[in-house]
Write a protein that holds these residues in place. Structure first.
Motif, short mmCIF file in Angstrom:
data_model
loop_
_atom_site.label_atom_id
_atom_site.label_comp_id
_atom_site.label_asym_id
_atom_site.label_seq_id
_atom_site.Cartn_x
_atom_site.Cartn_y
_atom_site.Cartn_z
N VAL A 109 30.25 -44.48 -27.22
CA VAL A 109 31.02 -43.81 -28.26
C VAL A 109 32.20 -44.68 -28.63
CG1 VAL A 109 32.22 -41.70 -28.92
CG2 VAL A 109 30.38 -41.60 -27.22
N VAL A 110 32.33 -45.02 -29.91
CA VAL A 110 33.37 -45.92 -30.38
C VAL A 110 34.41 -45.13 -31.16
CG1 VAL A 110 33.89 -47.94 -31.80
CG2 VAL A 110 31.73 -47.82 -30.52
N CYS A 111 35.70 -45.40 -30.88
CA CYS A 111 36.80 -44.86 -31.66
C CYS A 111 37.63 -46.02 -32.21
CB CYS A 111 37.71 -43.98 -30.80
SG CYS A 111 37.01 -42.36 -30.42
N THR A 112 38.08 -45.89 -33.46
CA THR A 112 38.90 -46.90 -34.10
C THR A 112 39.78 -46.24 -35.13
OG1 THR A 112 38.80 -49.13 -35.10
CG2 THR A 112 37.26 -47.48 -35.95
N PRO A 113 40.97 -46.72 -35.40
CA PRO A 113 41.85 -46.08 -36.37
C PRO A 113 41.19 -45.96 -37.74
CG PRO A 113 43.08 -47.66 -35.08
CD PRO A 113 41.64 -47.86 -34.72
N PRO A 114 41.50 -44.90 -38.48
CA PRO A 114 40.87 -44.69 -39.81
C PRO A 114 41.04 -45.88 -40.75
CG PRO A 114 42.00 -42.71 -39.12
CD PRO A 114 42.36 -43.76 -38.11
N ALA A 115 42.22 -46.48 -40.78
CA ALA A 115 42.42 -47.67 -41.61
C ALA A 115 41.65 -48.83 -40.98
CB ALA A 115 43.90 -48.00 -41.72
N GLY A 116 40.63 -49.28 -41.65
CA GLY A 116 39.80 -50.36 -41.10
C GLY A 116 38.55 -49.87 -40.40
N ALA A 117 38.36 -48.55 -40.36
CA ALA A 117 37.19 -48.02 -39.65
C ALA A 117 35.88 -48.42 -40.32
CB ALA A 117 37.29 -46.50 -39.56
N GLY A 118 35.92 -48.60 -41.65
CA GLY A 118 34.69 -48.97 -42.36
C GLY A 118 34.14 -50.31 -41.92
N LEU A 119 35.02 -51.27 -41.66
CA LEU A 119 34.58 -52.59 -41.20
C LEU A 119 33.99 -52.52 -39.80
CD1 LEU A 119 34.50 -55.65 -41.84
CD2 LEU A 119 36.77 -55.82 -40.79
N VAL A 120 34.66 -51.80 -38.91
CA VAL A 120 34.15 -51.65 -37.54
C VAL A 120 32.82 -50.91 -37.55
CG1 VAL A 120 34.61 -50.61 -35.28
CG2 VAL A 120 36.46 -51.74 -36.52
N ALA A 121 32.72 -49.87 -38.38
CA ALA A 121 31.46 -49.11 -38.47
C ALA A 121 30.33 -49.98 -39.01
CB ALA A 121 31.66 -47.88 -39.34
N ALA A 122 30.66 -50.88 -39.94
CA ALA A 122 29.63 -51.77 -40.49
C ALA A 122 29.11 -52.72 -39.42
CB ALA A 122 30.22 -52.57 -41.66
N ALA A 123 30.02 -53.25 -38.60
CA ALA A 123 29.59 -54.13 -37.51
C ALA A 123 28.75 -53.37 -36.51
CB ALA A 123 30.82 -54.75 -36.83
N ALA A 124 29.16 -52.14 -36.21
CA ALA A 124 28.40 -51.32 -35.27
C ALA A 124 27.01 -51.03 -35.80
CB ALA A 124 29.15 -50.01 -35.00
#
Length: 325
Positions: A109-124
């Motif tokens: 389960v990955v958590c990341t701040p909302p600002a920038g979450a789209g980039l992290v979600a794309a990598a995931a």
């Protein structure tokens, strides 16, 4: 009451309130934004991380310590892990989530701040990880610990995230405490001043609290026990003498940035002097050893005198009785 203790007491309701207050958004699944994702670089890094960490798997062992007394030690993966990824740091997603999967963890389960979450979600998404939440800060740590109840929480963060990790540590294990990023450059005889400047400038990019130190001897560096240790010039010969460092980079062509982004070595490392006793994140972070013991009748007969003598000395008569079979 701290954010973490509030979440421990009130659960999802507290998570939502703190997320709205601090992130300005309700906790939600992150939506992938592939527009800025360097896909090939992410895939290249993930491949190297997977290969390097797969090679770290410890061997299961079996030993007959006495006739009829057999011990085994097996390494098993955790069932679940929570991964905290600071804003936009897709490399940290790789360093944590890929290693967890390589170890055999089933639920990541990955958590990341909302600002920038789209980039992290794309990598995931690119790497095959399906669960990324746009939720940052201490509220993310509390949610992972007390709502999702993962087996372990890993990943770096700012002071508030680190404090939250330390607070939940009594209930949910963490990888290691993490503070401001650090580098110590040992500029030995013949070290190139330009290389020294490059390493210091790169580390300073992490913020005003980053530790950027240049020394002339390994002894000085060992006293600091830094997250990153760079050996230049004549200091390169001291690489095998290093005891206190998270990761060591040897020579003009081994920049810390190569380890951060490309070699496959892990960049989740101890800071604040913790390198004296703790190593960086590795495959074993997501594994646990279990010991299995098997005794035959003859084996129990052999060890019974030892049990009886020690149980008598400690005043534990039921222990002595337990080996009478």
């Amino acid at each position: 009451m701290s954010i973490v203790s509030d979440i421990k007491e009130r659960g999802d309701e507290a998570v939502r309130e703190w997320a709205l207050k601090l992130d300005g958004a309700e906790p939600t699944r992150a939506v992938a934004d592939h527009s800025l994702l360097p896909k090939q670089a992410v895939l290249d890094l993930a491949d190297r991380v997977e290969r390097w960490h797969a090679a770290q798997r410890p061997a299961d062992i079996r030993l007959e310590v006495e006739p009829g007394v057999v011990l085994e030690r097996k390494w098993l993966p955790l069932q679940s892990a929570g991964v905290y990824v600071p804003r936009n740091l897709v490399s940290t997603l790789v360093m944590c989530a890929v290693v967890a999967r390589t170890a055999g963890v089933e639920e990541i389960v990955v958590c990341t701040p909302p600002a920038g979450a789209g980039l992290v979600a794309a990598a995931a998404e690119l790497l095959g990880f399906g669960e990324v939440w746009a939720l940052g800060g201490p509220q993310a740590i509390g949610w992972l610990a007390y709502v999702r109840k993962v087996d372990k929480i890993v990943g770096p963060g700012n002071q508030y995230v680190n404090d939250a990790k330390l607070e939940v540590w009594r209930d949910v294990p963490i990888d290691l405490p993490g503070g401001p990023s650090e580098v110590v450059v040992v500029a030995g005889e013949g070290a190139d001043p330009h290389i020294v400047e490059l390493e210091i400038a790169a580390q300073a990019e992490h913020g005003h609290d980053a530790g950027c130190t240049v020394v002339s001897t390994l002894a000085e560096a060992e006293e600091i026990a830094p997250e990153h240790l760079v050996l230049l010039g004549s200091a390169e010969a001291d690489a095998d003498l290093v005891r206190n460092a998270g990761a060591v980079f040897v020579g003009d062509y081994s920049p810390v940035a190569s380890g951060d982004y490309a070699t496959g070595g892990n960049h989740v490392l101890p800071t604040g002097g913790w390198a004296r006793s703790t190593g960086g994140l590795g495959l074993e972070t997501f594994l646990k050893p279990i010991t299995i013991q098997r005794l035959t009748r003859e084996g129990l007969d052999l060890v019974r005198p030892t049990v009886e003598a020690l149980a008598a000395a400690e005043g534990l008569t039921a222990h002595a009785a337990a080996v009478q079979r």
